[in-house]
Design a protein around this motif. Structure first.
Motif, PDB file in Angstrom:
ATOM      1  N   GLU A  67      -2.959 -14.449 -33.540  1.00  0.00           N
ATOM      2  CA  GLU A  67      -2.477 -14.523 -34.930  1.00  0.00           C
ATOM      3  C   GLU A  67      -1.234 -13.736 -35.554  1.00  0.00           C
ATOM      4  OE1 GLU A  67      -7.365 -15.035 -36.543  1.00  0.00           O
ATOM      5  OE2 GLU A  67      -6.320 -12.869 -36.275  1.00  0.00           O
ATOM      6  N   ILE A  68      -0.752 -12.737 -35.144  1.00  0.00           N
ATOM      7  CA  ILE A  68       0.279 -12.075 -35.488  1.00  0.00           C
ATOM      8  C   ILE A  68       1.488 -12.777 -34.772  1.00  0.00           C
ATOM      9  CG2 ILE A  68       1.635 -10.067 -34.903  1.00  0.00           C
ATOM     10  CD1 ILE A  68      -0.814  -8.222 -34.623  1.00  0.00           C
ATOM     11  N   ALA A  69       1.220 -13.302 -33.565  1.00  0.00           N
ATOM     12  CA  ALA A  69       2.513 -14.314 -33.018  1.00  0.00           C
ATOM     13  C   ALA A  69       2.743 -15.444 -33.899  1.00  0.00           C
ATOM     14  CB  ALA A  69       2.187 -14.598 -31.620  1.00  0.00           C
ATOM     15  N   GLN A  70       1.789 -15.983 -34.419  1.00  0.00           N
ATOM     16  CA  GLN A  70       1.756 -17.459 -35.114  1.00  0.00           C
ATOM     17  C   GLN A  70       2.273 -16.975 -36.540  1.00  0.00           C
ATOM     18  OE1 GLN A  70      -2.384 -18.623 -35.044  1.00  0.00           O
ATOM     19  NE2 GLN A  70      -2.251 -19.553 -32.943  1.00  0.00           N
ATOM     20  N   ALA A  71       1.809 -15.953 -37.087  1.00  0.00           N
ATOM     21  CA  ALA A  71       2.407 -15.526 -38.475  1.00  0.00           C
ATOM     22  C   ALA A  71       3.610 -15.206 -38.436  1.00  0.00           C
ATOM     23  CB  ALA A  71       1.660 -14.471 -39.046  1.00  0.00           C
ATOM     24  N   LEU A  72       4.305 -14.647 -37.557  1.00  0.00           N
ATOM     25  CA  LEU A  72       5.528 -14.382 -37.317  1.00  0.00           C
ATOM     26  C   LEU A  72       6.667 -15.324 -36.542  1.00  0.00           C
ATOM     27  CD1 LEU A  72       5.117 -10.521 -36.453  1.00  0.00           C
ATOM     28  CD2 LEU A  72       5.484 -11.635 -38.685  1.00  0.00           C
ATOM     29  N   GLY A  73       6.024 -16.317 -35.880  1.00  0.00           N
ATOM     30  CA  GLY A  73       6.619 -17.210 -35.356  1.00  0.00           C
ATOM     31  C   GLY A  73       7.339 -16.526 -34.077  1.00  0.00           C
ATOM     32  N   PHE A  74       7.040 -15.529 -33.455  1.00  0.00           N
ATOM     33  CA  PHE A  74       7.465 -15.056 -32.088  1.00  0.00           C
ATOM     34  C   PHE A  74       6.512 -15.582 -31.060  1.00  0.00           C
ATOM     35  CE2 PHE A  74       9.315 -11.083 -34.557  1.00  0.00           C
ATOM     36  CZ  PHE A  74      10.321 -11.822 -35.085  1.00  0.00           C
ATOM     37  N   SER A  75       6.912 -14.990 -29.872  1.00  0.00           N
ATOM     38  CA  SER A  75       6.239 -15.476 -28.710  1.00  0.00           C
ATOM     39  C   SER A  75       5.205 -14.629 -28.579  1.00  0.00           C
ATOM     40  CB  SER A  75       7.130 -15.504 -27.454  1.00  0.00           C
ATOM     41  OG  SER A  75       7.226 -14.285 -27.125  1.00  0.00           O
ATOM     42  N   HIS A  76       3.968 -15.190 -27.685  1.00  0.00           N
ATOM     43  CA  HIS A  76       2.956 -14.148 -27.697  1.00  0.00           C
ATOM     44  C   HIS A  76       3.305 -13.132 -26.673  1.00  0.00           C
ATOM     45  CE1 HIS A  76      -1.190 -13.185 -25.981  1.00  0.00           C
ATOM     46  NE2 HIS A  76      -1.450 -13.669 -27.312  1.00  0.00           N
ATOM     47  N   PRO A  77       3.989 -13.370 -25.699  1.00  0.00           N
ATOM     48  CA  PRO A  77       4.446 -12.087 -25.023  1.00  0.00           C
ATOM     49  C   PRO A  77       4.909 -11.035 -25.501  1.00  0.00           C
ATOM     50  CG  PRO A  77       4.580 -14.233 -23.620  1.00  0.00           C
ATOM     51  CD  PRO A  77       4.373 -14.498 -25.112  1.00  0.00           C
ATOM     52  N   ALA A  78       6.092 -11.383 -26.505  1.00  0.00           N
ATOM     53  CA  ALA A  78       6.861 -10.421 -27.210  1.00  0.00           C
ATOM     54  C   ALA A  78       5.770  -9.625 -27.952  1.00  0.00           C
ATOM     55  CB  ALA A  78       7.993 -11.128 -28.140  1.00  0.00           C
ATOM     56  N   MET A  79       4.909 -10.212 -28.701  1.00  0.00           N
ATOM     57  CA  MET A  79       4.008  -9.467 -29.608  1.00  0.00           C
ATOM     58  C   MET A  79       3.106  -8.697 -28.844  1.00  0.00           C
ATOM     59  SD  MET A  79       4.679 -10.164 -32.660  1.00  0.00           S
ATOM     60  CE  MET A  79       6.251 -10.116 -31.955  1.00  0.00           C
ATOM     61  N   ILE A  80       2.859  -8.838 -27.487  1.00  0.00           N
ATOM     62  CA  ILE A  80       1.959  -8.057 -26.934  1.00  0.00           C
ATOM     63  C   ILE A  80       2.676  -6.782 -26.486  1.00  0.00           C
ATOM     64  CG2 ILE A  80       1.120  -7.671 -24.571  1.00  0.00           C
ATOM     65  CD1 ILE A  80       0.029 -10.731 -24.243  1.00  0.00           C
ATOM     66  N   LYS A  81       3.910  -6.928 -26.296  1.00  0.00           N
ATOM     67  CA  LYS A  81       4.791  -5.964 -25.760  1.00  0.00           C
ATOM     68  C   LYS A  81       5.050  -4.924 -26.781  1.00  0.00           C
ATOM     69  CE  LYS A  81       9.481  -4.902 -23.863  1.00  0.00           C
ATOM     70  NZ  LYS A  81      10.516  -5.724 -23.052  1.00  0.00           N
ATOM     71  N   ILE A  82       5.266  -5.534 -28.125  1.00  0.00           N
ATOM     72  CA  ILE A  82       5.403  -4.685 -29.145  1.00  0.00           C
ATOM     73  C   ILE A  82       4.435  -3.926 -29.672  1.00  0.00           C
ATOM     74  CG2 ILE A  82       6.211  -4.726 -31.592  1.00  0.00           C
ATOM     75  CD1 ILE A  82       8.241  -6.914 -31.124  1.00  0.00           C
ATOM     76  N   THR A  83       3.296  -4.779 -30.043  1.00  0.00           N
ATOM     77  CA  THR A  83       1.960  -3.980 -30.355  1.00  0.00           C
ATOM     78  C   THR A  83       1.484  -3.094 -29.462  1.00  0.00           C
ATOM     79  OG1 THR A  83       0.762  -6.049 -29.406  1.00  0.00           O
ATOM     80  CG2 THR A  83       1.162  -6.094 -31.528  1.00  0.00           C
ATOM     81  N   ARG A  84       1.850  -3.072 -28.247  1.00  0.00           N
ATOM     82  CA  ARG A  84       1.287  -2.190 -27.098  1.00  0.00           C
ATOM     83  C   ARG A  84       1.938  -1.031 -27.480  1.00  0.00           C
ATOM     84  NH1 ARG A  84       2.481  -4.692 -21.821  1.00  0.00           N
ATOM     85  NH2 ARG A  84       0.231  -5.821 -22.135  1.00  0.00           N
ATOM     86  N   LYS A  85       3.417  -1.086 -27.583  1.00  0.00           N
ATOM     87  CA  LYS A  85       4.340   0.092 -27.713  1.00  0.00           C
ATOM     88  C   LYS A  85       3.885   0.782 -29.258  1.00  0.00           C
ATOM     89  CE  LYS A  85       8.752   0.255 -26.640  1.00  0.00           C
ATOM     90  NZ  LYS A  85      10.159  -0.128 -26.702  1.00  0.00           N
ATOM     91  N   MET A  86       3.445   0.083 -30.254  1.00  0.00           N
ATOM     92  CA  MET A  86       3.111   0.573 -31.383  1.00  0.00           C
ATOM     93  C   MET A  86       1.619   1.457 -31.270  1.00  0.00           C
ATOM     94  SD  MET A  86       4.195  -2.349 -34.041  1.00  0.00           S
ATOM     95  CE  MET A  86       3.586  -1.314 -35.397  1.00  0.00           C
ATOM     96  N   LYS A  87       1.019   0.617 -30.332  1.00  0.00           N
ATOM     97  CA  LYS A  87      -0.511   1.509 -30.401  1.00  0.00           C
ATOM     98  C   LYS A  87      -0.220   2.737 -29.337  1.00  0.00           C
ATOM     99  CE  LYS A  87      -4.920   0.905 -28.086  1.00  0.00           C
ATOM    100  NZ  LYS A  87      -6.006  -0.094 -27.460  1.00  0.00           N
ATOM    101  N   GLU A  88       0.816   2.633 -28.412  1.00  0.00           N
ATOM    102  CA  GLU A  88       1.075   3.945 -27.704  1.00  0.00           C
ATOM    103  C   GLU A  88       1.624   5.034 -28.624  1.00  0.00           C
ATOM    104  OE1 GLU A  88       3.377   2.443 -24.700  1.00  0.00           O
ATOM    105  OE2 GLU A  88       1.991   1.688 -23.245  1.00  0.00           O
ATOM    106  N   GLN A  89       2.192   4.440 -29.557  1.00  0.00           N
ATOM    107  CA  GLN A  89       3.093   5.601 -30.420  1.00  0.00           C
ATOM    108  C   GLN A  89       1.974   6.160 -31.703  1.00  0.00           C
ATOM    109  OE1 GLN A  89       5.977   6.185 -29.904  1.00  0.00           O
ATOM    110  NE2 GLN A  89       6.003   7.899 -31.367  1.00  0.00           N
TER     111      GLN A  89
END
Length: 334
Positions: free
Chosen positions: A61-83
């Protein structure tokens, strides 16, 4: 100052100038955040602000709302969670879905970040006026309605795929060569596990013809007019023989295909898409309700192709192959 060549290229320099501009802004933003000792990266703000408004969303849903690729969103949200800015949990109504929301720490630091983002916005307004943003929206909408490829094909019609290659069931005499192609293609995927990491998987690729010994399983091959093997894929009309992890083999009234590979010499001819469509057509002939596939972060080109064909992320089909995360998709036919 050195002479800038890109403007001379006019429209041919457009994408390079956009990329160059993005790199300059991102680099400058990283330096800026670092100087303020803010533990945040460029573009994280869009996820912060989206979750502030929507509260809880899946990665899809995040990827669809922003128009970004699903893999890109996985990478970013994973780093944000780690932070420590995000937290995940299962949806109470549907345990197959994993929801993402701002963590307590994320909510606490948000006011500070928003104050800084307002300052950044004020600075950007000095160089990016409303007219530019309006034209940018127009460009995005135009390419959304009709892609560059569609516009190019309409203006300069390409040779039809049927004139370039044909698709049929592979012969046993072709199994070995198709297996070599599979091993080559998957081993060359950047970041994908190599043969020494997953020897059993690569043995399966090399002996892909063995799948045809199982009922309701077909190995399709794309051949050039000269008889060169351009690609191949496995099609399953009975999911119990699908052979993947997770719940996919339990799917009923469904077809599936996997282990799609295309020869480097056939890139751009539409071989992967044609093989996928051949499997979809077989599923329709079986009167099945949907088609199941899987892909990974390292198969971004195929990922986009599947989405363009109408496949939707189905998190209930996800599984792990050793340490490799594998993502499930479904295409509804009815």
């Amino acid at each position: 100052m050195n002479h800038d060549f890109l403007p001379e290229l006019e429209h041919l320099g457009f994408t390079a100038r956009i990329k160059r501009l993005n790199e300059k802004i991102v680099s400058s933003t990283i330096d800026h955040y670092s100087s303020l000792n803010l533990d945040i990266e460029p573009n994280w703000h869009v996820i912060f602000l989206l979750l502030k408004q929507r509260e809880r969303l899946t990665v899809t849903e995040i990827a669809q709302a922003l128009g970004f690729s699903h893999p890109a969103m996985i990478k970013i949200t994973r780093k944000m969670k780690e932070q420590g800015y995000l937290e995940t949990f299962k949806d109470e109504k549907d345990g197959r879905k994993m929801l993402i929301q701002l963590s307590k720490n994320g909510r606490n630091v948000l006011p500070l970040f928003e104050k800084e983002w307002q300052r950044i916005q004020d600075v950007l307004k000095e160089v990016v006026d409303s007219d530019f943003l309006e034209k940018l929206s127009h460009l995005e909408q135009a390419l959304q309605q009709k892609s560059f490829k569609e516009r190019y094909t309409k203006r300069f019609p390409l040779k039809k795929s049927i004139d370039v290659f044909t698709i049929r069931n592979a012969k046993s005499s072709e199994f070995k060569e198709i297996g070599k192609l599979m091993v080559k293609v998957y081993s060359e995927l950047e970041g994908f596990p190599k043969a020494d990491e997953q020897p059993q998987y690569y043995n399966t690729l090399a002996n892909i013809g063995d799948f045809t010994k199982k009922p309701d399983t077909e190995l399709l091959v794309a051949l050039s007019n000269e008889g060169e093997i351009l690609g191949g894929v496995l099609y399953f009309s009975d999911m119990q023989h699908y052979g993947s992890g997770g719940t996919a083999p339990l799917e009923k009234n469904a077809s599936g295909f996997r282990l799609l590979a295309v020869n480097d010499s056939a890139r751009g001819l539409g071989v992967g898409k044609a093989l996928s469509k051949a499997c979809i057509n077989k599923a329709k002939e079986k009167n099945h309700q949907h088609v199941v596939i899987h892909t990974t972060d390292f198969m971004k080109i195929a990922w986009r192709m599947y989405e363009n064909l109408g496949f939707k992320r189905s998190e209930d089909l996800d599984f792990k192959q050793c340490k490799l995360q594998v993502y499930g998709f479904r295409l509804k036919l009815k």
